[in-house]
Write a protein that holds these residues in place. Structure first.
Motif, PDB file in Angstrom:
ATOM      1  N   LEU A  13       0.793  -1.232   0.000  1.00 27.00           N
ATOM      2  CA  LEU A  13       0.000   0.000   0.000  1.00 27.00           C
ATOM      3  C   LEU A  13       0.825   1.281   0.000  1.00 27.00           C
ATOM      4  O   LEU A  13       0.362   2.324  -0.456  1.00 27.00           O
ATOM      5  CB  LEU A  13      -0.955   0.018   1.199  1.00 27.00           C
ATOM      6  N   SER A  14       2.054   1.217   0.544  1.00 30.00           N
ATOM      7  CA  SER A  14       2.819   2.465   0.629  1.00 30.00           C
ATOM      8  C   SER A  14       4.005   2.511  -0.324  1.00 30.00           C
ATOM      9  O   SER A  14       4.191   3.484  -1.036  1.00 30.00           O
ATOM     10  CB  SER A  14       3.337   2.681   2.052  1.00 30.00           C
ATOM     11  N   ILE A  15       4.826   1.479  -0.308  1.00 26.89           N
ATOM     12  CA  ILE A  15       6.077   1.555  -1.063  1.00 26.89           C
ATOM     13  C   ILE A  15       5.877   1.187  -2.535  1.00 26.89           C
ATOM     14  O   ILE A  15       6.227   1.956  -3.433  1.00 26.89           O
ATOM     15  CB  ILE A  15       7.150   0.626  -0.431  1.00 26.89           C
ATOM     16  N   MET A  16       5.272   0.000  -2.788  1.00 24.32           N
ATOM     17  CA  MET A  16       5.188  -0.505  -4.160  1.00 24.32           C
ATOM     18  C   MET A  16       3.945  -0.009  -4.893  1.00 24.32           C
ATOM     19  O   MET A  16       3.757  -0.318  -6.069  1.00 24.32           O
ATOM     20  CB  MET A  16       5.169  -2.049  -4.152  1.00 24.32           C
ATOM     21  N   PHE A  17       3.073   0.702  -4.200  1.00 24.02           N
ATOM     22  CA  PHE A  17       1.762   1.024  -4.774  1.00 24.02           C
ATOM     23  C   PHE A  17       1.862   1.806  -6.084  1.00 24.02           C
ATOM     24  O   PHE A  17       1.123   1.525  -7.039  1.00 24.02           O
ATOM     25  CB  PHE A  17       0.911   1.783  -3.749  1.00 24.02           C
ATOM     26  N   THR A  18       2.793   2.764  -6.135  1.00 26.78           N
ATOM     27  CA  THR A  18       2.943   3.563  -7.359  1.00 26.78           C
ATOM     28  C   THR A  18       3.346   2.666  -8.537  1.00 26.78           C
ATOM     29  O   THR A  18       2.844   2.829  -9.644  1.00 26.78           O
ATOM     30  CB  THR A  18       3.989   4.664  -7.141  1.00 26.78           C
ATOM     31  N   TRP A  19       4.232   1.709  -8.254  1.00 26.13           N
ATOM     32  CA  TRP A  19       4.654   0.753  -9.286  1.00 26.13           C
ATOM     33  C   TRP A  19       3.474  -0.081  -9.764  1.00 26.13           C
ATOM     34  O   TRP A  19       3.292  -0.281 -10.954  1.00 26.13           O
ATOM     35  CB  TRP A  19       5.715  -0.195  -8.709  1.00 26.13           C
ATOM     36  N   ILE A  20       2.725  -0.594  -8.802  1.00 26.76           N
ATOM     37  CA  ILE A  20       1.588  -1.467  -9.142  1.00 26.76           C
ATOM     38  C   ILE A  20       0.595  -0.706 -10.022  1.00 26.76           C
ATOM     39  O   ILE A  20       0.118  -1.204 -11.042  1.00 26.76           O
ATOM     40  CB  ILE A  20       0.908  -1.994  -7.846  1.00 26.76           C
ATOM     41  N   ILE A  21       0.315   0.537  -9.631  1.00 20.76           N
ATOM     42  CA  ILE A  21      -0.643   1.350 -10.387  1.00 20.76           C
ATOM     43  C   ILE A  21      -0.095   1.645 -11.790  1.00 20.76           C
ATOM     44  O   ILE A  21      -0.831   1.576 -12.779  1.00 20.76           O
ATOM     45  CB  ILE A  21      -0.940   2.670  -9.619  1.00 20.76           C
ATOM     46  N   THR A  22       1.216   1.959 -11.874  1.00 23.60           N
ATOM     47  CA  THR A  22       1.817   2.236 -13.182  1.00 23.60           C
ATOM     48  C   THR A  22       1.726   0.993 -14.069  1.00 23.60           C
ATOM     49  O   THR A  22       1.345   1.066 -15.239  1.00 23.60           O
ATOM     50  CB  THR A  22       3.301   2.643 -13.022  1.00 23.60           C
ATOM     51  N   PHE A  23       2.047  -0.170 -13.475  1.00 26.83           N
ATOM     52  CA  PHE A  23       1.978  -1.428 -14.221  1.00 26.83           C
ATOM     53  C   PHE A  23       0.550  -1.673 -14.713  1.00 26.83           C
ATOM     54  O   PHE A  23       0.324  -2.009 -15.878  1.00 26.83           O
ATOM     55  CB  PHE A  23       2.432  -2.584 -13.309  1.00 26.83           C
ATOM     56  N   LEU A  24      -0.417  -1.465 -13.825  1.00 25.29           N
ATOM     57  CA  LEU A  24      -1.816  -1.699 -14.204  1.00 25.29           C
ATOM     58  C   LEU A  24      -2.266  -0.737 -15.289  1.00 25.29           C
ATOM     59  O   LEU A  24      -2.971  -1.124 -16.223  1.00 25.29           O
ATOM     60  CB  LEU A  24      -2.717  -1.555 -12.980  1.00 25.29           C
ATOM     61  N   SER A  25      -1.821   0.528 -15.162  1.00 29.23           N
ATOM     62  CA  SER A  25      -2.269   1.516 -16.154  1.00 29.23           C
ATOM     63  C   SER A  25      -1.730   1.177 -17.544  1.00 29.23           C
ATOM     64  O   SER A  25      -2.390   1.410 -18.546  1.00 29.23           O
ATOM     65  CB  SER A  25      -1.882   2.931 -15.737  1.00 29.23           C
ATOM     66  N   TYR A  26      -0.500   0.586 -17.600  1.00 28.71           N
ATOM     67  CA  TYR A  26       0.042   0.179 -18.898  1.00 28.71           C
ATOM     68  C   TYR A  26      -0.678  -1.061 -19.426  1.00 28.71           C
ATOM     69  O   TYR A  26      -1.022  -1.144 -20.596  1.00 28.71           O
ATOM     70  CB  TYR A  26       1.553  -0.099 -18.791  1.00 28.71           C
ATOM     71  N   SER A  27      -0.881  -2.038 -18.507  1.00 31.01           N
ATOM     72  CA  SER A  27      -1.493  -3.284 -18.979  1.00 31.01           C
ATOM     73  C   SER A  27      -2.968  -3.100 -19.303  1.00 31.01           C
ATOM     74  O   SER A  27      -3.519  -3.830 -20.116  1.00 31.01           O
ATOM     75  CB  SER A  27      -1.292  -4.403 -17.952  1.00 31.01           C
ATOM     76  N   LEU A  28      -3.606  -2.134 -18.650  1.00 25.79           N
ATOM     77  CA  LEU A  28      -5.033  -1.931 -18.908  1.00 25.79           C
ATOM     78  C   LEU A  28      -5.288  -0.799 -19.896  1.00 25.79           C
ATOM     79  O   LEU A  28      -6.423  -0.377 -20.070  1.00 25.79           O
ATOM     80  CB  LEU A  28      -5.764  -1.628 -17.591  1.00 25.79           C
ATOM     81  N   GLU A  29      -4.210  -0.325 -20.519  1.00 24.88           N
ATOM     82  CA  GLU A  29      -4.348   0.838 -21.408  1.00 24.88           C
ATOM     83  C   GLU A  29      -5.431   0.678 -22.480  1.00 24.88           C
ATOM     84  O   GLU A  29      -6.226   1.602 -22.697  1.00 24.88           O
ATOM     85  CB  GLU A  29      -3.010   1.159 -22.067  1.00 24.88           C
ATOM     86  N   PRO A  30      -5.509  -0.494 -23.167  1.00 27.76           N
ATOM     87  CA  PRO A  30      -6.556  -0.644 -24.181  1.00 27.76           C
ATOM     88  C   PRO A  30      -7.957  -0.491 -23.593  1.00 27.76           C
ATOM     89  O   PRO A  30      -8.841   0.117 -24.206  1.00 27.76           O
ATOM     90  CB  PRO A  30      -6.352  -2.081 -24.698  1.00 27.76           C
TER      91      PRO A  30
END
Lengths: 259, 45
Positions: free
Chosen positions: A150-167
């Motif tokens: 929730l604190s450290i990796m969250f930005t990474w997780i969100i960035t990863f999701l935003s790329y994978s869910l881009e379509p």
């Protein structure tokens, strides 16, 4: 919306508040750890040492026990946060030799409340884990995983999701990553204190002073303007620890206390 | 529900005292790290 706001100062952050901007980055990462450390074994410790059995043979209600435990942990967290904020302020004043105005002091006080609420969320998570989990080591591991996610990796997780869910995102009007961000207390604290959407790993440290509001420390905007912009984040930071503590309270009342 | 705040406060005080070592340890580790980061030896790492 922000463009319509009047600007009461030219620079977004004064020298003293700039120091607190950096402290926010540090607090985002490490203040949850203090909350977790103060609560992860609160109930487990008593159950394991069988002192809970002894305690409950006395004329004490169960709700009194859990209320006392919560009160003790919350008060200690308050003291720790107060001491670290005063030390930060003292160091900044000593290093800069700058005078602190009443307005800056009020902003720092608000910032302190926000940081306290943020770490209180993790204290609540620790308490809930402590009532549900049977072993202290398990509880600590779960809490650390939650903190990292929730604190450290969250930005990474969100960035990863935003790329994978881009379509999916570009196909519809759904703001999936925006909705997912709301799951992390770090996101709410980051918006309230610095105006950024996240302060996790990979979010970047610097970069303030554009036309956007830089959270509570931005002196170009009044407190009312800040509240109007970020009131939802504030409500969530107030409600989340409350809900977690109610969950821990209810679970403790119904718990089997034998080890 | 009947709250007994006096007893809750006694338990709170005990919890406060029990956990006090944690932030003190944090402060000690923080200060040690800060001192280490200021020292010339840190440059070797």
């Amino acid at each position: 919306m922000i463009e319509q706001f009047s600007q009461i100062g030219r620079n977004p952050l004064s020298a003293v508040l700039e120091g607190f901007y950096s402290t926010s980055l540090m607090m985002t990462w490490f203040s949850p750890l203090i909350g977790i450390a103060l609560s992860f074994d609160s109930v487990i410790k008593e159950r394991k040492s069988a002192s809970l059995n002894v305690l409950l043979t006395h004329p004490v209600f169960r709700d009194t026990v859990i209320l006392g435990k919560m009160l003790g942990a919350v008060l200690l967290l308050l003291v720790v946060m107060l001491v670290s904020s005063v030390v930060s302020l003292g160091t900044i004043i000593l290093l800069l030799g700058a005078k602190v105005s009443a307005m800056e002091l009020s902003r720092i006080a608000m910032w302190f409340v926000l940081t306290f609420l943020y770490s209180l969320v993790f204290l609540g998570i620790g308490l809930v884990c402590s009532t549900f989990v049977r072993e202290a080591t398990d509880s600590l591991v779960y809490n650390i995983v939650i903190w990292l996610t929730l604190s450290i990796m969250f930005t990474w997780i969100i960035t990863f999701l935003s790329y994978s869910l881009e379509p999916v995102i570009s196909a519809g009007s759904l703001d999936i990553t925006g909705s997912l961000s709301a799951l992390s207390p770090m996101h709410h604290y980051a918006e309230l204190s610095t105006g950024k959407t996240g302060l996790g790993w990979g979010a970047g440290g610097g970069g303030y002073g554009r036309e956007n509001m830089d959270g509570i420390l931005d002196i170009r905007f009044t407190l009312a303007q800040w509240l109007k912009e970020f009131w939802t984040n504030l409500v969530i930071l107030f409600i989340a620890p409350l809900l977690l503590m109610i969950t821990a309270y209810l679970k403790f009342l119904r718990e089997d206390i034998s080890a | 529900m009947n709250y007994d705040f006096e007893k809750a406060l006694i338990i709170a005080k005990k919890e406060f005292a029990d956990k006090l070592w944690t932030p003190i340890f944090y402060l000690y580790s923080g200060l040690s790290y800060w001192q280490f980061s200021q020292s010339p030896i840190e440059k070797f790492f």
